[in-house]
Design an enzyme around this catalytic site. Sequence first.
Site, mmCIF file in Angstrom:
data_model
loop_
_atom_site.group_PDB
_atom_site.id
_atom_site.type_symbol
_atom_site.label_atom_id
_atom_site.label_comp_id
_atom_site.label_asym_id
_atom_site.label_seq_id
_atom_site.Cartn_x
_atom_site.Cartn_y
_atom_site.Cartn_z
ATOM 1 N N CYS A 190 5.948 5.692 8.784
ATOM 2 C CA CYS A 190 5.177 5.613 7.535
ATOM 3 C C CYS A 190 6.126 5.716 6.345
ATOM 4 C CB CYS A 190 4.138 6.723 7.455
ATOM 5 S SG CYS A 190 3.259 6.692 5.882
ATOM 6 N N THR A 229 5.037 -1.315 7.913
ATOM 7 C CA THR A 229 5.244 -2.114 6.697
ATOM 8 C C THR A 229 6.698 -2.060 6.215
ATOM 9 O OG1 THR A 229 4.601 -0.205 5.404
ATOM 10 C CG2 THR A 229 2.880 -1.814 5.883
ATOM 11 N N ASN A 289 0.835 -1.189 0.000
ATOM 12 C CA ASN A 289 0.000 0.000 0.000
ATOM 13 C C ASN A 289 0.869 1.236 0.000
ATOM 14 O OD1 ASN A 289 -0.303 1.903 2.502
ATOM 15 N ND2 ASN A 289 0.123 -0.133 3.348
ATOM 16 N N GLY A 318 0.742 -8.024 5.665
ATOM 17 C CA GLY A 318 0.089 -9.322 5.488
ATOM 18 C C GLY A 318 0.958 -10.468 5.959
ATOM 19 N N GLY A 340 2.001 -7.341 12.389
ATOM 20 C CA GLY A 340 2.648 -7.712 11.136
ATOM 21 C C GLY A 340 2.123 -9.064 10.700
ATOM 22 N N GLY A 341 1.091 -9.061 9.873
ATOM 23 C CA GLY A 341 0.585 -10.299 9.292
ATOM 24 C C GLY A 341 -0.235 -11.179 10.198
#
Lengths: 305, 270
Positions: free
Chosen positions: A132, A195, A71, A219, A245-246
Amino acid sequence: MITPKLTVNISGIKMRNPVMVASGTFGYGEGYENLVPLDKLGAIVTKGITMDERSGNPSPRICETPSGMLNAIGLQNVGLKNFINERLPYLRQFDVPVIVNICGESVDEYVELSKRLSEVSGIAGLEVNISCPNVQRGGMIFGKDPDLTYEVVSKVRKSTHLPLIVKLTPNVGDITCIANSARLAGCDAISLINTLTAMAIDIHTRKPKLATITGGLSGPAIKPVAIRMVWEVAKAINLPIIGQGGIMDAQDALEFIIVGASAVSVGTGNFVNPMATLEIIDGIRRYMIEHRIDEIDQLIGSVKV
Amino acid sequence: MFLTEATVIDHLEIASGYYRMILETPKISCQAYPGQFIHTRISDQYDPLLRRPFSIHRIDRKRGRIEILYRVVGKGTHLLTKARPGYKLDVFGPLGNGFKVDRYLKTAIIIAGGIGVAPLLTLGEELVKRGVSTRVFIGAKTRGLILCENEFKELGCEVRVSTEDGSSGYFGTVTDMFRDFLLSNEDISGSSPSLFACGPYSMFREVALLTRRFNIYCQVSLEERMACGVGVCLGCAVRVKGGVYKRVCKDGPVFSAEEVAWNDNSQAYC
Protein backbone atom coordinates in the site's frame (compact mmCIF):
# COMPACT_ATOMS: atom_id res chain seq x y z
CA MET A 1 -19.02 -27.83 -28.69
CA ILE A 2 -16.78 -28.17 -25.67
CA THR A 3 -17.64 -27.00 -22.19
CA PRO A 4 -14.47 -25.34 -21.03
CA LYS A 5 -13.30 -25.91 -17.48
CA LEU A 6 -12.65 -22.59 -15.80
CA THR A 7 -11.93 -23.84 -12.29
CA VAL A 8 -8.57 -23.01 -10.79
CA ASN A 9 -6.90 -24.01 -7.57
CA ILE A 10 -4.55 -21.39 -6.14
CA SER A 11 -2.58 -23.30 -3.54
CA GLY A 12 -5.66 -24.80 -1.99
CA ILE A 13 -8.09 -21.99 -2.71
CA LYS A 14 -10.58 -23.63 -5.04
CA MET A 15 -12.21 -21.15 -7.37
CA ARG A 16 -15.00 -21.80 -9.87
CA ASN A 17 -13.30 -19.43 -12.28
CA PRO A 18 -10.14 -17.34 -12.33
CA VAL A 19 -11.84 -13.95 -11.90
CA MET A 20 -11.56 -12.25 -8.52
CA VAL A 21 -12.16 -8.75 -7.24
CA ALA A 22 -9.18 -6.74 -6.03
CA SER A 23 -8.80 -5.43 -2.51
CA GLY A 24 -10.29 -2.03 -1.88
CA THR A 25 -12.60 -2.10 -4.88
CA PHE A 26 -15.39 -4.28 -3.52
CA GLY A 27 -15.53 -3.24 0.15
CA TYR A 28 -16.52 -6.20 2.27
CA GLY A 29 -18.68 -7.69 -0.48
CA GLU A 30 -21.74 -5.55 0.16
CA GLY A 31 -21.66 -2.72 -2.41
CA TYR A 32 -22.71 -4.41 -5.64
CA GLU A 33 -24.91 -7.12 -4.13
CA ASN A 34 -27.86 -6.30 -6.38
CA LEU A 35 -25.78 -6.57 -9.54
CA VAL A 36 -23.06 -9.13 -8.98
CA PRO A 37 -24.02 -12.39 -7.26
CA LEU A 38 -20.95 -13.05 -5.14
CA ASP A 39 -21.13 -16.79 -5.75
CA LYS A 40 -20.47 -16.23 -9.44
CA LEU A 41 -17.00 -14.86 -8.71
CA GLY A 42 -13.78 -16.83 -8.43
CA ALA A 43 -12.97 -15.20 -5.10
CA ILE A 44 -13.40 -11.98 -3.18
CA VAL A 45 -10.51 -10.06 -1.69
CA THR A 46 -11.63 -7.74 1.09
CA LYS A 47 -10.59 -4.18 1.76
CA GLY A 48 -7.24 -4.13 3.60
CA ILE A 49 -7.77 -4.89 7.29
CA THR A 50 -5.58 -3.38 10.01
CA MET A 51 -5.46 -4.15 13.75
CA ASP A 52 -7.30 -0.98 14.70
CA GLU A 53 -10.00 0.83 12.83
CA ARG A 54 -8.53 3.50 10.52
CA SER A 55 -10.30 6.66 9.46
CA GLY A 56 -8.17 7.15 6.33
CA ASN A 57 -6.67 10.19 4.61
CA PRO A 58 -8.12 13.68 4.17
CA SER A 59 -10.00 14.64 0.98
CA PRO A 60 -9.58 14.84 -1.93
CA ARG A 61 -8.61 11.19 -1.98
CA ILE A 62 -9.03 10.45 -5.68
CA CYS A 63 -8.58 12.09 -9.02
CA GLU A 64 -8.90 10.98 -12.59
CA THR A 65 -5.92 10.85 -14.94
CA PRO A 66 -5.74 9.77 -18.60
CA SER A 67 -7.17 6.21 -18.68
CA GLY A 68 -6.54 5.90 -14.98
CA MET A 69 -7.16 7.24 -11.52
CA LEU A 70 -5.08 8.16 -8.50
CA ASN A 71 -6.18 7.17 -5.05
CA ALA A 72 -4.91 7.81 -1.57
CA ILE A 73 -7.64 6.34 0.61
CA GLY A 74 -5.20 5.57 3.42
CA LEU A 75 -6.51 2.12 4.32
CA GLN A 76 -9.73 3.35 5.87
CA ASN A 77 -11.23 0.16 7.30
CA VAL A 78 -13.29 -1.14 10.19
CA GLY A 79 -10.38 -2.83 11.99
CA LEU A 80 -9.85 -6.49 12.77
CA LYS A 81 -12.42 -6.90 15.54
CA ASN A 82 -15.26 -5.23 13.67
CA PHE A 83 -14.34 -7.11 10.54
CA ILE A 84 -14.60 -10.47 12.29
CA ASN A 85 -17.76 -9.61 14.22
CA GLU A 86 -19.69 -7.48 11.77
CA ARG A 87 -18.48 -8.05 8.22
CA LEU A 88 -17.34 -11.65 8.03
CA PRO A 89 -20.78 -13.11 8.97
CA TYR A 90 -22.24 -11.43 5.88
CA LEU A 91 -19.51 -12.84 3.63
CA ARG A 92 -19.92 -16.34 5.11
CA GLN A 93 -23.41 -16.55 3.64
CA PHE A 94 -22.03 -16.87 0.13
CA ASP A 95 -20.44 -19.82 -1.58
CA VAL A 96 -17.30 -17.96 -2.60
CA PRO A 97 -13.73 -18.07 -1.26
CA VAL A 98 -13.06 -15.03 0.91
CA ILE A 99 -9.50 -13.78 0.91
CA VAL A 100 -8.70 -11.22 3.58
CA ASN A 101 -6.16 -8.54 2.72
CA ILE A 102 -4.10 -7.67 5.82
CA CYS A 103 -1.83 -4.71 6.46
CA GLY A 104 0.25 -4.03 9.53
CA GLU A 105 2.36 -1.13 10.74
CA SER A 106 4.91 -3.62 12.07
CA VAL A 107 5.85 -7.27 11.57
CA ASP A 108 4.14 -8.09 14.87
CA GLU A 109 0.89 -6.59 13.62
CA TYR A 110 0.95 -8.71 10.46
CA VAL A 111 1.55 -11.78 12.63
CA GLU A 112 -1.25 -10.87 15.03
CA LEU A 113 -3.67 -10.22 12.18
CA SER A 114 -2.91 -13.55 10.52
CA LYS A 115 -3.16 -15.45 13.83
CA ARG A 116 -6.52 -13.99 14.72
CA LEU A 117 -7.94 -14.47 11.24
CA SER A 118 -6.76 -18.10 11.21
CA GLU A 119 -8.86 -18.80 14.30
CA VAL A 120 -12.18 -17.91 12.68
CA SER A 121 -14.13 -19.79 10.06
CA GLY A 122 -15.10 -18.61 6.61
CA ILE A 123 -11.72 -17.40 5.39
CA ALA A 124 -10.13 -19.16 2.42
CA GLY A 125 -6.82 -17.33 2.43
CA LEU A 126 -4.86 -14.25 3.39
CA GLU A 127 -3.39 -11.64 1.12
CA VAL A 128 -0.43 -9.96 2.82
CA ASN A 129 -0.47 -6.35 1.73
CA ILE A 130 3.14 -5.15 1.66
CA SER A 131 2.39 -2.75 -1.13
CA CYS A 132 0.00 0.00 0.00
CA PRO A 133 1.59 3.31 -1.06
CA ASN A 134 -0.78 5.50 0.96
CA VAL A 135 0.13 4.91 4.60
CA GLN A 136 3.02 6.37 6.57
CA ARG A 137 3.96 3.18 8.40
CA GLY A 138 3.96 -0.36 7.05
CA GLY A 139 2.53 -1.23 3.65
CA MET A 140 4.88 -0.56 0.77
CA ILE A 141 7.90 -0.03 3.07
CA PHE A 142 8.01 -3.82 3.52
CA GLY A 143 7.36 -4.59 -0.11
CA LYS A 144 10.21 -2.47 -1.44
CA ASP A 145 12.90 -4.31 0.47
CA PRO A 146 13.64 -8.01 -0.16
CA ASP A 147 14.89 -8.58 3.41
CA LEU A 148 11.87 -6.95 5.03
CA THR A 149 9.63 -8.89 2.64
CA TYR A 150 11.30 -12.10 3.77
CA GLU A 151 11.01 -11.18 7.43
CA VAL A 152 7.31 -10.32 7.40
CA VAL A 153 6.26 -13.19 5.13
CA SER A 154 8.24 -15.85 6.99
CA LYS A 155 6.80 -14.76 10.34
CA VAL A 156 3.26 -14.63 8.99
CA ARG A 157 3.83 -18.05 7.43
CA LYS A 158 4.60 -19.53 10.84
CA SER A 159 1.46 -18.03 12.32
CA THR A 160 -1.13 -19.39 9.92
CA HIS A 161 -2.19 -22.56 8.13
CA LEU A 162 -4.22 -20.54 5.60
CA PRO A 163 -3.03 -20.20 2.01
CA LEU A 164 -0.81 -17.14 1.93
CA ILE A 165 -0.79 -14.70 -0.96
CA VAL A 166 1.68 -11.82 -0.99
CA LYS A 167 0.65 -8.68 -2.83
CA LEU A 168 3.58 -6.86 -4.37
CA THR A 169 4.21 -3.26 -5.28
CA PRO A 170 5.41 -2.32 -8.76
CA ASN A 171 7.42 0.56 -7.27
CA VAL A 172 10.66 -1.44 -7.23
CA GLY A 173 13.64 -1.96 -9.51
CA ASP A 174 13.47 -5.72 -9.77
CA ILE A 175 10.10 -7.28 -9.03
CA THR A 176 11.46 -10.84 -9.34
CA CYS A 177 13.85 -10.20 -6.46
CA ILE A 178 10.97 -9.29 -4.11
CA ALA A 179 8.84 -12.15 -5.44
CA ASN A 180 11.66 -14.57 -4.78
CA SER A 181 12.04 -13.34 -1.20
CA ALA A 182 8.34 -13.94 -0.66
CA ARG A 183 8.65 -17.42 -2.16
CA LEU A 184 11.64 -18.31 0.01
CA ALA A 185 9.73 -17.07 3.04
CA GLY A 186 7.06 -19.66 2.29
CA CYS A 187 4.18 -17.88 0.61
CA ASP A 188 1.79 -19.86 -1.60
CA ALA A 189 1.00 -17.34 -4.30
CA ILE A 190 1.95 -13.89 -5.54
CA SER A 191 -0.50 -11.14 -6.30
CA LEU A 192 0.61 -8.25 -8.46
CA ILE A 193 0.53 -5.39 -9.09
CA ASN A 194 -0.64 -2.85 -6.52
CA THR A 195 -0.80 0.78 -7.69
CA LEU A 196 2.10 2.83 -9.05
CA THR A 197 3.06 5.84 -6.95
CA ALA A 198 2.00 8.89 -8.93
CA MET A 199 1.02 12.55 -8.75
CA ALA A 200 -1.17 15.09 -10.53
CA ILE A 201 -1.31 18.89 -10.32
CA ASP A 202 -4.10 21.41 -10.73
CA ILE A 203 -2.38 24.10 -12.80
CA HIS A 204 -4.87 26.79 -11.76
CA THR A 205 -4.21 26.44 -8.03
CA ARG A 206 -0.74 24.87 -8.54
CA LYS A 207 -1.71 22.41 -5.85
CA PRO A 208 -1.54 18.61 -6.01
CA LYS A 209 -4.90 17.09 -6.90
CA LEU A 210 -4.71 14.79 -3.88
CA ALA A 211 -4.60 16.00 -0.27
CA THR A 212 -1.74 13.58 0.41
CA ILE A 213 0.21 14.97 -2.60
CA THR A 214 0.98 11.55 -4.07
CA GLY A 215 -1.22 8.51 -4.50
CA GLY A 216 -1.48 5.23 -6.35
CA LEU A 217 -2.23 5.04 -10.07
CA SER A 218 -4.61 2.33 -11.27
CA GLY A 219 -6.74 1.62 -14.32
CA PRO A 220 -6.00 0.81 -17.97
CA ALA A 221 -3.00 3.17 -17.91
CA ILE A 222 -1.00 0.69 -15.81
CA LYS A 223 -1.96 -2.53 -17.58
CA PRO A 224 1.16 -2.83 -19.76
CA VAL A 225 3.36 -2.38 -16.68
CA ALA A 226 1.41 -5.08 -14.87
CA ILE A 227 1.58 -7.48 -17.84
CA ARG A 228 5.34 -7.04 -18.02
CA MET A 229 5.77 -7.68 -14.30
CA VAL A 230 3.53 -10.75 -14.26
CA TRP A 231 5.53 -12.12 -17.19
CA GLU A 232 8.84 -11.47 -15.42
CA VAL A 233 7.71 -13.07 -12.16
CA ALA A 234 6.11 -16.03 -13.96
CA LYS A 235 9.43 -16.74 -15.71
CA ALA A 236 11.48 -16.37 -12.54
CA ILE A 237 9.57 -18.30 -9.90
CA ASN A 238 7.30 -21.28 -9.76
CA LEU A 239 4.31 -20.03 -7.80
CA PRO A 240 0.74 -19.24 -8.85
CA ILE A 241 0.26 -15.59 -9.75
CA ILE A 242 -2.86 -13.49 -9.38
CA GLY A 243 -2.56 -10.81 -12.04
CA GLN A 244 -4.12 -7.39 -11.75
CA GLY A 245 -3.69 -3.86 -12.98
CA GLY A 246 -6.12 -2.16 -15.34
CA ILE A 247 -8.25 -5.15 -16.25
CA MET A 248 -11.44 -3.88 -17.88
CA ASP A 249 -12.56 -6.75 -20.10
CA ALA A 250 -11.92 -10.37 -21.07
CA GLN A 251 -9.13 -9.46 -23.51
CA ASP A 252 -7.22 -7.77 -20.69
CA ALA A 253 -7.77 -10.75 -18.39
CA LEU A 254 -6.61 -13.17 -21.09
CA GLU A 255 -3.42 -11.19 -21.62
CA PHE A 256 -2.57 -11.67 -17.94
CA ILE A 257 -3.39 -15.38 -18.08
CA ILE A 258 -1.32 -15.90 -21.22
CA VAL A 259 1.77 -14.30 -19.65
CA GLY A 260 1.42 -16.52 -16.61
CA ALA A 261 -1.34 -15.46 -14.22
CA SER A 262 -3.38 -18.36 -12.83
CA ALA A 263 -6.11 -15.94 -11.79
CA VAL A 264 -6.89 -12.27 -12.25
CA SER A 265 -8.38 -9.54 -10.09
CA VAL A 266 -10.59 -6.74 -11.33
CA GLY A 267 -10.15 -3.50 -9.41
CA THR A 268 -10.79 -0.06 -10.86
CA GLY A 269 -12.76 -1.78 -13.63
CA ASN A 270 -15.56 -2.47 -11.13
CA PHE A 271 -16.09 1.27 -10.67
CA VAL A 272 -16.41 1.89 -14.39
CA ASN A 273 -18.49 -1.18 -15.18
CA PRO A 274 -19.96 -2.90 -12.12
CA MET A 275 -20.70 -5.94 -14.31
CA ALA A 276 -17.08 -6.21 -15.51
CA THR A 277 -16.29 -9.39 -13.56
CA LEU A 278 -19.29 -11.30 -14.90
CA GLU A 279 -18.63 -10.12 -18.45
CA ILE A 280 -14.98 -11.18 -18.14
CA ILE A 281 -15.91 -14.69 -16.94
CA ASP A 282 -18.24 -15.02 -19.90
CA GLY A 283 -15.65 -13.62 -22.30
CA ILE A 284 -12.96 -16.05 -21.14
CA ARG A 285 -15.38 -18.93 -21.60
CA ARG A 286 -16.22 -17.81 -25.14
CA TYR A 287 -12.54 -17.40 -26.00
CA MET A 288 -11.85 -20.93 -24.81
CA ILE A 289 -14.70 -22.36 -26.87
CA GLU A 290 -13.55 -20.45 -29.92
CA HIS A 291 -9.95 -21.61 -29.51
CA ARG A 292 -10.91 -25.16 -28.47
CA ILE A 293 -9.25 -24.94 -25.08
CA ASP A 294 -10.71 -27.39 -22.55
CA GLU A 295 -9.01 -26.21 -19.41
CA ILE A 296 -7.78 -22.82 -18.35
CA ASP A 297 -4.51 -24.45 -17.26
CA GLN A 298 -3.65 -24.87 -20.93
CA LEU A 299 -3.71 -21.10 -21.36
CA ILE A 300 -1.76 -20.07 -18.27
CA GLY A 301 1.73 -19.00 -19.26
CA SER A 302 1.21 -20.03 -22.87
CA VAL A 303 2.78 -16.85 -24.23
CA LYS A 304 4.89 -17.42 -27.35
CA VAL A 305 8.08 -15.41 -27.03
CA MET B 1 -30.35 0.64 -7.96
CA PHE B 2 -30.25 -0.21 -11.61
CA LEU B 3 -27.48 -0.38 -14.16
CA THR B 4 -29.33 0.54 -17.30
CA GLU B 5 -29.36 2.37 -20.60
CA ALA B 6 -31.13 5.70 -20.60
CA THR B 7 -32.16 7.37 -23.84
CA VAL B 8 -31.46 11.06 -24.26
CA ILE B 9 -34.81 12.70 -25.08
CA ASP B 10 -33.72 16.30 -25.02
CA HIS B 11 -30.46 18.11 -24.30
CA LEU B 12 -30.25 21.86 -24.18
CA GLU B 13 -27.79 24.56 -23.14
CA ILE B 14 -30.03 26.63 -20.88
CA ALA B 15 -27.37 29.16 -19.87
CA SER B 16 -23.80 29.65 -20.94
CA GLY B 17 -22.02 26.42 -19.94
CA TYR B 18 -25.09 24.96 -18.22
CA TYR B 19 -26.99 22.05 -19.76
CA ARG B 20 -30.25 20.31 -19.05
CA MET B 21 -30.68 16.75 -20.23
CA ILE B 22 -33.90 14.77 -20.23
CA LEU B 23 -33.42 11.02 -20.01
CA GLU B 24 -35.90 8.24 -20.51
CA THR B 25 -35.26 5.63 -17.85
CA PRO B 26 -38.49 4.23 -16.38
CA LYS B 27 -36.84 2.05 -13.74
CA ILE B 28 -34.78 4.86 -12.27
CA SER B 29 -37.56 7.44 -12.41
CA CYS B 30 -39.83 5.01 -10.59
CA GLN B 31 -37.45 4.48 -7.70
CA ALA B 32 -35.75 7.88 -7.39
CA TYR B 33 -36.58 10.53 -4.82
CA PRO B 34 -35.22 14.07 -4.37
CA GLY B 35 -31.55 14.33 -3.42
CA GLN B 36 -30.41 11.09 -5.04
CA PHE B 37 -28.04 10.93 -7.99
CA ILE B 38 -27.18 8.91 -11.05
CA HIS B 39 -23.69 7.73 -11.90
CA THR B 40 -23.10 8.02 -15.61
CA ARG B 41 -20.54 6.67 -18.00
CA ILE B 42 -19.69 9.38 -20.46
CA SER B 43 -18.42 7.16 -23.27
CA ASP B 44 -17.39 3.57 -23.83
CA GLN B 45 -13.75 4.67 -24.11
CA TYR B 46 -11.35 4.72 -21.15
CA ASP B 47 -10.57 8.41 -21.19
CA PRO B 48 -12.36 9.85 -19.33
CA LEU B 49 -12.36 6.66 -17.32
CA LEU B 50 -14.63 7.17 -14.34
CA ARG B 51 -18.36 7.62 -14.18
CA ARG B 52 -19.67 11.07 -13.37
CA PRO B 53 -22.26 11.65 -10.65
CA PHE B 54 -25.21 13.94 -11.46
CA SER B 55 -27.95 15.02 -9.08
CA ILE B 56 -31.40 14.12 -10.26
CA HIS B 57 -32.92 17.47 -11.21
CA ARG B 58 -36.46 16.37 -11.96
CA ILE B 59 -38.42 13.16 -11.76
CA ASP B 60 -41.33 12.47 -14.12
CA ARG B 61 -42.63 9.07 -13.10
CA LYS B 62 -45.62 9.20 -15.44
CA ARG B 63 -43.43 9.43 -18.51
CA GLY B 64 -40.57 7.41 -17.03
CA ARG B 65 -38.15 10.28 -17.30
CA ILE B 66 -35.61 12.09 -15.20
CA GLU B 67 -33.68 15.29 -15.84
CA ILE B 68 -30.19 16.29 -14.94
CA LEU B 69 -28.79 19.81 -14.87
CA TYR B 70 -25.03 20.22 -15.10
CA ARG B 71 -22.28 22.73 -15.58
CA VAL B 72 -19.40 22.03 -17.94
CA VAL B 73 -16.32 21.84 -15.72
CA GLY B 74 -13.94 19.37 -17.34
CA LYS B 75 -13.27 16.64 -19.82
CA GLY B 76 -16.25 14.47 -18.82
CA THR B 77 -18.95 17.12 -18.82
CA HIS B 78 -17.51 18.65 -21.98
CA LEU B 79 -17.82 15.32 -23.77
CA LEU B 80 -21.33 14.85 -22.41
CA THR B 81 -22.53 18.02 -24.12
CA LYS B 82 -22.14 16.18 -27.43
CA ALA B 83 -24.82 13.60 -26.59
CA ARG B 84 -27.73 14.06 -29.01
CA PRO B 85 -31.35 12.96 -28.58
CA GLY B 86 -31.54 9.23 -29.14
CA TYR B 87 -28.10 8.58 -27.66
CA LYS B 88 -28.07 5.76 -25.12
CA LEU B 89 -26.30 6.66 -21.92
CA ASP B 90 -24.98 4.00 -19.49
CA VAL B 91 -26.58 5.05 -16.22
CA PHE B 92 -26.28 3.60 -12.72
CA GLY B 93 -28.83 4.65 -10.13
CA PRO B 94 -30.67 5.97 -8.32
CA LEU B 95 -27.89 6.12 -5.74
CA GLY B 96 -27.38 7.68 -2.33
CA ASN B 97 -29.55 8.98 0.45
CA GLY B 98 -31.58 12.01 -0.55
CA PHE B 99 -33.42 14.72 1.37
CA LYS B 100 -35.53 13.72 4.35
CA VAL B 101 -38.83 15.56 4.49
CA ASP B 102 -40.72 15.24 7.76
CA ARG B 103 -44.34 14.33 7.09
CA TYR B 104 -45.56 17.12 9.37
CA LEU B 105 -43.35 19.79 7.81
CA LYS B 106 -45.26 23.01 7.14
CA THR B 107 -42.61 25.45 5.91
CA ALA B 108 -39.36 24.97 4.03
CA ILE B 109 -36.50 27.10 2.84
CA ILE B 110 -34.44 26.18 -0.20
CA ILE B 111 -31.05 27.78 -0.78
CA ALA B 112 -29.30 27.22 -4.10
CA GLY B 113 -25.88 28.56 -5.03
CA GLY B 114 -25.00 28.33 -8.75
CA ILE B 115 -25.31 24.81 -10.13
CA GLY B 116 -26.33 23.77 -6.60
CA VAL B 117 -29.90 24.25 -7.75
CA ALA B 118 -29.64 20.91 -9.56
CA PRO B 119 -31.03 18.61 -6.84
CA LEU B 120 -33.37 21.24 -5.40
CA LEU B 121 -36.01 21.66 -8.10
CA THR B 122 -37.35 18.13 -7.75
CA LEU B 123 -37.30 18.67 -3.98
CA GLY B 124 -39.32 21.87 -4.45
CA GLU B 125 -41.86 19.94 -6.52
CA GLU B 126 -42.15 17.32 -3.82
CA LEU B 127 -42.53 19.92 -1.05
CA VAL B 128 -45.25 21.80 -2.92
CA LYS B 129 -47.05 18.53 -3.64
CA ARG B 130 -47.08 17.85 0.08
CA GLY B 131 -48.50 21.29 0.78
CA VAL B 132 -45.32 22.66 2.36
CA SER B 133 -45.00 26.43 2.07
CA THR B 134 -41.61 26.88 0.38
CA ARG B 135 -39.36 29.91 0.13
CA VAL B 136 -36.53 29.74 -2.39
CA PHE B 137 -33.27 31.70 -2.39
CA ILE B 138 -31.26 31.41 -5.59
CA GLY B 139 -27.81 32.90 -6.01
CA ALA B 140 -25.62 33.18 -9.09
CA LYS B 141 -22.60 35.11 -10.29
CA THR B 142 -24.63 37.12 -12.80
CA ARG B 143 -28.12 37.54 -14.20
CA GLY B 144 -27.72 35.12 -17.09
CA LEU B 145 -26.73 32.29 -14.76
CA ILE B 146 -29.74 32.38 -12.47
CA LEU B 147 -31.24 28.95 -12.91
CA CYS B 148 -34.77 27.68 -12.31
CA GLU B 149 -36.25 30.98 -11.07
CA ASN B 150 -39.33 30.56 -13.25
CA GLU B 151 -39.70 26.86 -12.51
CA PHE B 152 -39.88 27.56 -8.78
CA LYS B 153 -42.27 30.46 -9.33
CA GLU B 154 -44.55 28.26 -11.41
CA LEU B 155 -44.69 25.85 -8.50
CA GLY B 156 -45.99 28.71 -6.38
CA CYS B 157 -42.86 29.19 -4.30
CA GLU B 158 -41.79 32.60 -3.07
CA VAL B 159 -38.49 33.14 -4.95
CA ARG B 160 -35.71 35.64 -4.23
CA VAL B 161 -32.61 35.89 -6.37
CA SER B 162 -29.20 37.37 -5.78
CA THR B 163 -26.29 38.07 -8.09
CA GLU B 164 -22.71 38.69 -7.11
CA ASP B 165 -22.43 41.51 -9.68
CA GLY B 166 -25.78 43.05 -8.80
CA SER B 167 -27.14 42.54 -12.31
CA SER B 168 -30.37 41.11 -10.95
CA GLY B 169 -32.11 40.93 -7.58
CA TYR B 170 -30.12 41.25 -4.38
CA PHE B 171 -26.55 42.53 -4.84
CA GLY B 172 -24.35 39.96 -3.08
CA THR B 173 -24.13 36.27 -2.38
CA VAL B 174 -27.10 34.08 -1.66
CA THR B 175 -25.95 33.73 1.95
CA ASP B 176 -25.82 37.51 2.36
CA MET B 177 -29.38 37.66 1.06
CA PHE B 178 -30.46 34.86 3.36
CA ARG B 179 -28.79 36.50 6.37
CA ASP B 180 -30.64 39.75 5.71
CA PHE B 181 -33.85 37.79 5.42
CA LEU B 182 -33.27 36.06 8.75
CA LEU B 183 -32.39 39.30 10.51
CA SER B 184 -35.69 40.85 9.45
CA ASN B 185 -37.66 37.66 10.13
CA GLU B 186 -36.21 36.59 13.45
CA ASP B 187 -39.35 34.70 14.40
CA ILE B 188 -38.86 32.33 11.47
CA SER B 189 -37.85 29.42 13.68
CA GLY B 190 -41.31 29.59 15.28
CA SER B 191 -42.74 27.83 12.24
CA SER B 192 -40.13 25.03 12.61
CA PRO B 193 -38.95 25.25 9.05
CA SER B 194 -36.56 22.82 7.40
CA LEU B 195 -33.82 24.21 5.25
CA PHE B 196 -32.35 22.45 2.22
CA ALA B 197 -29.16 23.76 0.64
CA CYS B 198 -26.82 22.95 -2.19
CA GLY B 199 -23.99 25.07 -3.52
CA PRO B 200 -20.31 25.78 -3.06
CA TYR B 201 -18.44 24.92 0.11
CA SER B 202 -18.22 28.53 1.31
CA MET B 203 -22.01 28.73 1.09
CA PHE B 204 -22.47 25.57 3.12
CA ARG B 205 -20.30 26.84 5.92
CA GLU B 206 -22.17 30.14 6.15
CA VAL B 207 -25.56 28.49 5.95
CA ALA B 208 -24.56 25.96 8.62
CA LEU B 209 -23.58 28.79 10.98
CA LEU B 210 -26.74 30.79 10.29
CA THR B 211 -29.10 27.87 10.70
CA ARG B 212 -27.48 26.91 13.97
CA ARG B 213 -27.81 30.48 15.23
CA PHE B 214 -31.45 30.69 14.21
CA ASN B 215 -32.24 27.15 15.27
CA ILE B 216 -33.32 25.87 11.87
CA TYR B 217 -32.85 22.24 10.89
CA CYS B 218 -30.62 22.20 7.80
CA GLN B 219 -29.80 19.52 5.26
CA VAL B 220 -27.05 19.93 2.68
CA SER B 221 -26.36 18.01 -0.51
CA LEU B 222 -22.59 17.59 -0.84
CA GLU B 223 -20.41 16.98 -3.85
CA GLU B 224 -17.12 15.08 -4.01
CA ARG B 225 -15.01 13.38 -6.62
CA MET B 226 -16.37 9.87 -6.82
CA ALA B 227 -15.26 6.57 -8.27
CA CYS B 228 -17.59 3.69 -7.40
CA GLY B 229 -20.76 5.52 -6.32
CA VAL B 230 -21.82 2.66 -4.04
CA GLY B 231 -19.62 3.10 -0.98
CA VAL B 232 -16.90 0.55 -1.64
CA CYS B 233 -13.93 2.62 -2.80
CA LEU B 234 -14.05 5.23 0.01
CA GLY B 235 -12.87 7.89 -2.42
CA CYS B 236 -15.55 10.51 -1.72
CA ALA B 237 -14.88 11.02 1.97
CA VAL B 238 -16.26 13.94 3.95
CA ARG B 239 -15.12 14.57 7.49
CA VAL B 240 -17.91 14.55 10.04
CA LYS B 241 -17.88 15.42 13.74
CA GLY B 242 -16.09 12.84 15.85
CA GLY B 243 -13.06 12.79 13.57
CA VAL B 244 -14.30 10.16 11.15
CA TYR B 245 -15.16 10.21 7.48
CA LYS B 246 -18.43 9.41 5.82
CA ARG B 247 -18.99 8.51 2.19
CA VAL B 248 -20.72 11.19 0.16
CA CYS B 249 -22.03 8.56 -2.29
CA LYS B 250 -23.45 6.06 0.18
CA ASP B 251 -23.99 7.83 3.52
CA GLY B 252 -24.98 11.02 1.64
CA PRO B 253 -24.95 12.95 -0.59
CA VAL B 254 -27.46 14.63 1.75
CA PHE B 255 -26.20 15.23 5.29
CA SER B 256 -27.47 17.19 8.24
CA ALA B 257 -25.41 20.40 8.40
CA GLU B 258 -24.84 19.70 12.11
CA GLU B 259 -23.14 16.44 11.28
CA VAL B 260 -20.40 17.79 9.00
CA ALA B 261 -17.10 19.01 10.47
CA TRP B 262 -17.04 22.15 8.32
CA ASN B 263 -13.68 23.39 9.52
CA ASP B 264 -11.89 20.12 8.82
CA ASN B 265 -12.80 19.69 5.20
CA SER B 266 -10.62 20.86 2.40
CA GLN B 267 -11.96 23.92 0.58
CA ALA B 268 -10.77 22.33 -2.59
CA TYR B 269 -13.36 19.63 -2.58
CA CYS B 270 -15.91 21.47 -4.64
